[in-house]
Write a protein that holds these residues in place. Structure first.
Motif, PDB file in Angstrom:
ATOM      1  N   PHE A 132      65.910   0.249  80.708  1.00 24.42           N
ATOM      2  CA  PHE A 132      64.515   0.482  80.330  1.00 24.42           C
ATOM      3  C   PHE A 132      64.277   1.764  79.535  1.00 24.42           C
ATOM      4  CE2 PHE A 132      64.350  -2.350  84.015  1.00 24.42           C
ATOM      5  CZ  PHE A 132      63.739  -3.429  83.392  1.00 24.42           C
ATOM      6  N   PRO A 157      65.937   0.321  75.032  1.00 19.89           N
ATOM      7  CA  PRO A 157      64.767   0.298  74.147  1.00 19.89           C
ATOM      8  C   PRO A 157      64.803   1.374  73.064  1.00 19.89           C
ATOM      9  CG  PRO A 157      64.074   0.203  76.427  1.00 19.89           C
ATOM     10  CD  PRO A 157      65.549   0.428  76.444  1.00 19.89           C
ATOM     11  N   ILE A 158      65.294   2.578  73.421  1.00 23.69           N
ATOM     12  CA  ILE A 158      65.337   3.649  72.416  1.00 23.69           C
ATOM     13  C   ILE A 158      66.296   3.253  71.294  1.00 23.69           C
ATOM     14  CG2 ILE A 158      66.029   6.041  71.981  1.00 23.69           C
ATOM     15  CD1 ILE A 158      65.137   6.550  74.951  1.00 23.69           C
ATOM     16  N   TYR A 203      67.200   0.313  70.463  1.00 30.14           N
ATOM     17  CA  TYR A 203      66.621  -0.819  69.734  1.00 30.14           C
ATOM     18  C   TYR A 203      65.537  -0.341  68.782  1.00 30.14           C
ATOM     19  CZ  TYR A 203      65.077  -5.674  69.083  1.00 30.14           C
ATOM     20  OH  TYR A 203      64.763  -6.890  68.552  1.00 30.14           O
ATOM     21  N   ALA A 204      64.729   0.627  69.234  1.00 35.88           N
ATOM     22  CA  ALA A 204      63.668   1.160  68.376  1.00 35.88           C
ATOM     23  C   ALA A 204      64.265   1.827  67.143  1.00 35.88           C
ATOM     24  CB  ALA A 204      62.806   2.160  69.151  1.00 35.88           C
ATOM     25  N   LEU A 253      65.497  -0.896  64.848  1.00 31.57           N
ATOM     26  CA  LEU A 253      64.375  -1.552  64.156  1.00 31.57           C
ATOM     27  C   LEU A 253      63.799  -0.672  63.053  1.00 31.57           C
ATOM     28  CD1 LEU A 253      62.365  -3.121  67.113  1.00 31.57           C
ATOM     29  CD2 LEU A 253      63.604  -4.360  65.323  1.00 31.57           C
ATOM     30  N   TYR A 259      50.618   1.585  67.913  1.00 33.74           N
ATOM     31  CA  TYR A 259      50.167   0.337  68.540  1.00 33.74           C
ATOM     32  C   TYR A 259      49.556  -0.591  67.498  1.00 33.74           C
ATOM     33  CZ  TYR A 259      47.756  -3.004  71.409  1.00 33.74           C
ATOM     34  OH  TYR A 259      47.330  -4.183  71.951  1.00 33.74           O
ATOM     35  N   PHE A 314      51.304  -4.163  66.933  1.00 31.06           N
ATOM     36  CA  PHE A 314      50.734  -5.330  67.606  1.00 31.06           C
ATOM     37  C   PHE A 314      49.541  -5.941  66.889  1.00 31.06           C
ATOM     38  CE2 PHE A 314      52.989  -3.012  70.930  1.00 31.06           C
ATOM     39  CZ  PHE A 314      53.858  -4.009  71.334  1.00 31.06           C
ATOM     40  N   ALA A 330      57.146   5.737  65.792  1.00 29.69           N
ATOM     41  CA  ALA A 330      57.411   6.070  67.198  1.00 29.69           C
ATOM     42  C   ALA A 330      58.601   7.011  67.304  1.00 29.69           C
ATOM     43  CB  ALA A 330      57.659   4.801  68.008  1.00 29.69           C
ATOM     44  N   VAL A 331      59.659   6.758  66.519  1.00 27.12           N
ATOM     45  CA  VAL A 331      60.842   7.622  66.567  1.00 27.12           C
ATOM     46  C   VAL A 331      60.493   9.029  66.074  1.00 27.12           C
ATOM     47  CG1 VAL A 331      63.172   7.995  65.630  1.00 27.12           C
ATOM     48  CG2 VAL A 331      62.486   5.719  66.394  1.00 27.12           C
ATOM     49  N   ILE A 388      57.221   4.764  72.194  1.00 25.69           N
ATOM     50  CA  ILE A 388      58.550   4.523  71.632  1.00 25.69           C
ATOM     51  C   ILE A 388      59.310   3.593  72.567  1.00 25.69           C
ATOM     52  CG2 ILE A 388      59.728   6.526  72.613  1.00 25.69           C
ATOM     53  CD1 ILE A 388      61.555   6.600  70.333  1.00 25.69           C
ATOM     54  N   LEU A 389      59.015   3.682  73.857  1.00 20.46           N
ATOM     55  CA  LEU A 389      59.650   2.763  74.805  1.00 20.46           C
ATOM     56  C   LEU A 389      58.926   1.428  74.829  1.00 20.46           C
ATOM     57  CD1 LEU A 389      60.182   5.249  77.741  1.00 20.46           C
ATOM     58  CD2 LEU A 389      61.952   4.273  76.307  1.00 20.46           C
ATOM     59  N   ALA A 390      57.601   1.481  74.781  1.00 13.86           N
ATOM     60  CA  ALA A 390      56.832   0.269  75.049  1.00 13.86           C
ATOM     61  C   ALA A 390      57.040  -0.805  73.980  1.00 13.86           C
ATOM     62  CB  ALA A 390      55.351   0.610  75.176  1.00 13.86           C
ATOM     63  N   VAL A 391      57.110  -0.399  72.700  1.00 12.86           N
ATOM     64  CA  VAL A 391      57.294  -1.404  71.651  1.00 12.86           C
ATOM     65  C   VAL A 391      58.625  -2.144  71.826  1.00 12.86           C
ATOM     66  CG1 VAL A 391      57.462  -1.816  69.176  1.00 12.86           C
ATOM     67  CG2 VAL A 391      55.749  -0.239  70.035  1.00 12.86           C
ATOM     68  N   PRO A 392      59.767  -1.409  71.877  1.00 14.21           N
ATOM     69  CA  PRO A 392      61.024  -2.139  72.092  1.00 14.21           C
ATOM     70  C   PRO A 392      61.119  -2.787  73.481  1.00 14.21           C
ATOM     71  CG  PRO A 392      61.431   0.222  72.047  1.00 14.21           C
ATOM     72  CD  PRO A 392      60.015   0.023  71.614  1.00 14.21           C
ATOM     73  N   GLN A 393      60.511  -2.153  74.504  1.00 19.44           N
ATOM     74  CA  GLN A 393      60.523  -2.790  75.827  1.00 19.44           C
ATOM     75  C   GLN A 393      59.838  -4.148  75.755  1.00 19.44           C
ATOM     76  OE1 GLN A 393      58.695   0.065  78.472  1.00 19.44           O
ATOM     77  NE2 GLN A 393      60.652   0.903  79.136  1.00 19.44           N
ATOM     78  N   TYR A 394      58.742  -4.195  75.013  1.00 22.10           N
ATOM     79  CA  TYR A 394      58.039  -5.462  74.853  1.00 22.10           C
ATOM     80  C   TYR A 394      58.944  -6.486  74.180  1.00 22.10           C
ATOM     81  CZ  TYR A 394      54.898  -9.014  73.108  1.00 22.10           C
ATOM     82  OH  TYR A 394      54.318 -10.223  72.827  1.00 22.10           O
ATOM     83  N   LEU A 395      59.612  -6.064  73.095  1.00 16.88           N
ATOM     84  CA  LEU A 395      60.465  -7.002  72.352  1.00 16.88           C
ATOM     85  C   LEU A 395      61.643  -7.465  73.199  1.00 16.88           C
ATOM     86  CD1 LEU A 395      60.364  -5.103  68.957  1.00 16.88           C
ATOM     87  CD2 LEU A 395      59.164  -7.225  69.520  1.00 16.88           C
ATOM     88  N   LEU A 396      62.211  -6.527  73.991  1.00 15.85           N
ATOM     89  CA  LEU A 396      63.344  -6.901  74.845  1.00 15.85           C
ATOM     90  C   LEU A 396      62.885  -7.814  75.978  1.00 15.85           C
ATOM     91  CD1 LEU A 396      65.162  -3.442  74.971  1.00 15.85           C
ATOM     92  CD2 LEU A 396      65.990  -5.499  73.826  1.00 15.85           C
ATOM     93  N   MET A 397      61.722  -7.533  76.540  1.00 16.30           N
ATOM     94  CA  MET A 397      61.161  -8.404  77.579  1.00 16.30           C
ATOM     95  C   MET A 397      60.912  -9.796  77.002  1.00 16.30           C
ATOM     96  SD  MET A 397      60.574  -7.067  80.633  1.00 16.30           S
ATOM     97  CE  MET A 397      60.553  -5.476  81.434  1.00 16.30           C
ATOM     98  N   GLU A 430      62.637 -11.170  74.661  1.00 20.48           N
ATOM     99  CA  GLU A 430      63.956 -11.808  74.540  1.00 20.48           C
ATOM    100  C   GLU A 430      64.318 -12.582  75.808  1.00 20.48           C
ATOM    101  OE1 GLU A 430      66.429 -11.941  72.099  1.00 20.48           O
ATOM    102  OE2 GLU A 430      64.834 -11.175  70.788  1.00 20.48           O
ATOM    103  N   ILE A 461      50.190  -3.590  76.593  1.00 21.88           N
ATOM    104  CA  ILE A 461      51.136  -4.179  75.645  1.00 21.88           C
ATOM    105  C   ILE A 461      51.768  -5.454  76.199  1.00 21.88           C
ATOM    106  CG2 ILE A 461      53.437  -3.788  74.639  1.00 21.88           C
ATOM    107  CD1 ILE A 461      52.521  -0.942  73.998  1.00 21.88           C
TER     108      ILE A 461
END
Lengths: 307, 286
Positions: free
Chosen positions: A29, A33-34, A36-37, A40, A263, A267, A279-280, B128-137, B139, B222
């Motif tokens: 978690f 995600p980091i 992956y971000a 991306l 956001y 989204f 975000a990065v 920064i966590l929530a966007v990729p966390q959403y995408l991974l969730m 998946e 999100i």
């Protein structure tokens, strides 16, 4: 359990076993995600032709183009400036009040300590969204007690939800919500100062004021560093309060703070690549600020130790 | 306080300034709370017409309106918040306890590195966590589920940081060593010796995490689209959003906000008794 050692020293594997749950959660978690971000943020969608049909939109390597685009985006820079102004109000006011309240709670001449401590800490228990919602109503001309009073005296009523006053209105919500928490952190540190230190100071003829200025504040410096550090990070991440106030005013854009823009891009705009780059960048600024700050703090405490 | 009462009284005489300042601070902090209590008793018309700090006559009506709103979806939000915050904070305190204990009591390779990496998690902006966390969730088809809001909040770097401090201050290495000499395993020592000693600190961590999760907004915002799974913060936010067009909903938002705040205030008052602010100094004394 099998005895697998001759000395009574700690076993080698136990600490790793204890840290396993945290490690797995961190990997899933946080780290993933980091990573992956970042991945991306280095890619983009390429549209061929009119962008219709399958295969017309493909994800390709973008290099740092998302970053250069974000860093030259006036919308993001305006948001960063707004958060800077907001932070310049919130952090000094909040920490100043927290320190003053903590020192007053710690002075032995004060009454109502238990009640005031609890009352000032109470806002911490109230969700940021609900705090913003409550204050939002208190700012609303038709509901606000301030406006009611001004109106009954026939005075003009200020609009708290636009222009420069909006910064004060937003800062007030953060100060209201955060002062108590920081006060408790500083107060706990004050309580940990041994009584002998005060007795020695009193024998030397120090006044309460001198004790506060020369002994208490320097001794709680590490807590002040910690609270400053958390406050700055929280400020950079301001999101909930401006988002909640939006339905009550027209002067808050969907891009008011950089996080709101992330956001919005991810989204609403559906551009996860440029959202990830933004975000990065925010994360990098946060890291740079806090690590730089921690280095200064550590260097200072080392100097104190060597004295 | 061991000072003789006479000197204590003499000192207290000059304490009006700090006392006044503290009461002023308390009044500022209680103002919106007092307001919401009063506003919750007002009917829709009274809200915009009577003095804001004067009670109205519509409390029972507001309450039944809120319960009736979309077949009591508000109470579902309340239950969801309790589930996310209760279970999340419990798991979080447990993970923090084992991690903090390991970091405080053992000397092992990579200890500081692991600690610093975990601590860096504090610095990570949620988005920064929530966007990729959403995408991974997405998946693993977990978005819009209770788990998508629960799992990411279990690991609390701040909780681990606190647990390490508490374990170092409250669990003497001699006691751990004595346990080893009696032939107890590491897990058993942790559970039966260290855990009870760390209990007051763990209550603090539980409280911090409970509040943090109860107050969480961005992650559920999100992750979730089905409002049957919303926590209170998100539910009230959507209600306020609709209220901008239908001011009649404002009374529901206000009484909803009051009811959302009450459990946390109750929890605070209850937990005060167990929650020792002097924990660190207390540990130094023993």
């Amino acid at each position: 359990m099998k005895k697998h050692r001759t000395s009574y020293g700690a076993p080698r594997r136990a600490p790793y076993a204890f840290l396993l749950p945290a490690g797995v959660l961190f990997a899933l978690f946080f780290a993933l995600p980091i990573g992956y971000a970042i991945y991306l943020s280095l890619r983009k969608i390429e549209v061929k032709g009119l962008g219709l049909g399958s295969g017309a939109r493909s994800e390709v390597w973008a290099g740092f183009s998302n970053y250069t685009a974000a860093l030259s985006d006036p919308v993001l820079l305006d948001g960063a400036l707004r958060v800077l102004i907001y932070g310049l109000i919130v952090v000094p006011v909040m920490l100043g009040l927290a320190l003053v309240f903590a020192l007053m709670l710690d002075s032995d001449r004060v009454r109502g300590r238990a009640f005031t401590r609890l009352a000032i800490f109470l806002p911490y228990a109230i969700p940021g969204v609900i705090a913003a919602l409550l204050w939002g109503f208190l700012y609303l001309p038709s509901v606000s007690p301030l406006h009611y009073l001004l109106d009954s005296f026939g005075l003009p009523q200020p609009d708290l939800l636009s222009g420069g006053a909006l910064y004060i209105a937003l800062a007030n919500i953060a100060v209201w919500g955060g002062t108590g928490f920081n006060m408790i952190v500083i107060y706990t540190a004050l309580r940990a100062i041994p009584a002998e230190v005060y007795e020695a100071a009193r024998l030397d003829g120090c006044s309460q004021w001198q004790i506060a200025w020369r002994i208490k504040i320097p001794m709680v410096a590490p807590s002040l560093v910690l609270t400053f550090f958390f406050s700055v990070i929280a400020t950079l991440q301001v999101y909930n309060e401006p988002t909640t106030l939006r339905p009550l005013t027209n002067s808050l854009s969907t891009n008011w703070s950089p996080l709101m823009k992330v956001y919005q891009d991810a989204f609403v705009g559906g551009d996860i690549h440029s959202a990830s780059a933004t975000a990065v960048i925010i994360a990098a600024v946060t890291f740079a600020l806090s690590f730089g700050f921690l280095r200064v703090a550590n260097a200072r405490s080392r100097r104190e130790e060597n004295r | 306080m061991t000072a003789p009462t006479t000197t204590l009284r003499a000192r207290r005489r000059g304490g009006w300034l700090p006392t006044a300042a503290l009461f002023l601070g308390a009044a500022y902090c209680l103002l919106p709370v007092v307001w919401v209590v009063m506003a919750a008793t007002k009917s829709g018309s009274e809200l915009f017409s009577t003095f804001t700090f004067w009670p109205g006559t519509g409390f029972a009506e507001n309450l039944s309106d809120l319960s009736a709103y979309r077949d009591g979806v508000y109470w579902t939000w309340m239950a969801n918040s309790a589930l996310y915050a209760g279970l999340g904070a419990l798991l979080s305190a447990a993970v923090s306890a084992v991690s903090g204990y390991a970091l405080a009591q053992y000397r092992f390779r990579g200890r500081e590195t692991i600690f610093n990496i975990l601590l860096a998690g504090v610095l990570m902006p949620p988005v920064i966590l929530a966007v990729p966390q959403y995408l991974l969730m997405a998946e693993v088809s977990l978005t819009d589920s209770h788990l998508s809001v629960l799992l990411p909040v279990i690991l609390s770097p701040y909780g681990i940081y606190l647990a390490r401090i508490y374990a170092a201050a409250a669990v003497p290495p001699d006691v751990v060593e004595a346990g080893r000499m009696d032939g107890a395993g590491e897990w058993r020592i942790f559970r039966t010796v260290a855990l009870p000693m760390m209990a007051p600190g763990l209550v603090t961590i539980f409280l911090f995490q409970f509040v943090a999760i109860w107050n969480n907004f961005l992650l559920p915002y999100i992750m979730l689209s089905d409002d049957e799974k919303f926590p209170l913060t998100l539910g009230l936010f959507t209600l306020l959003n609709q209220g901008a067009n239908t001011p009649a909903l404002y009374t529901l938002v206000i009484i909803g906000a009051l009811l959302a705040v009450l459990p946390l205030i109750a929890l605070f008052l209850f937990i005060q008794r167990f929650w020792s602010l002097d924990l660190l100094s207390g540990a130094v004394k023993s």
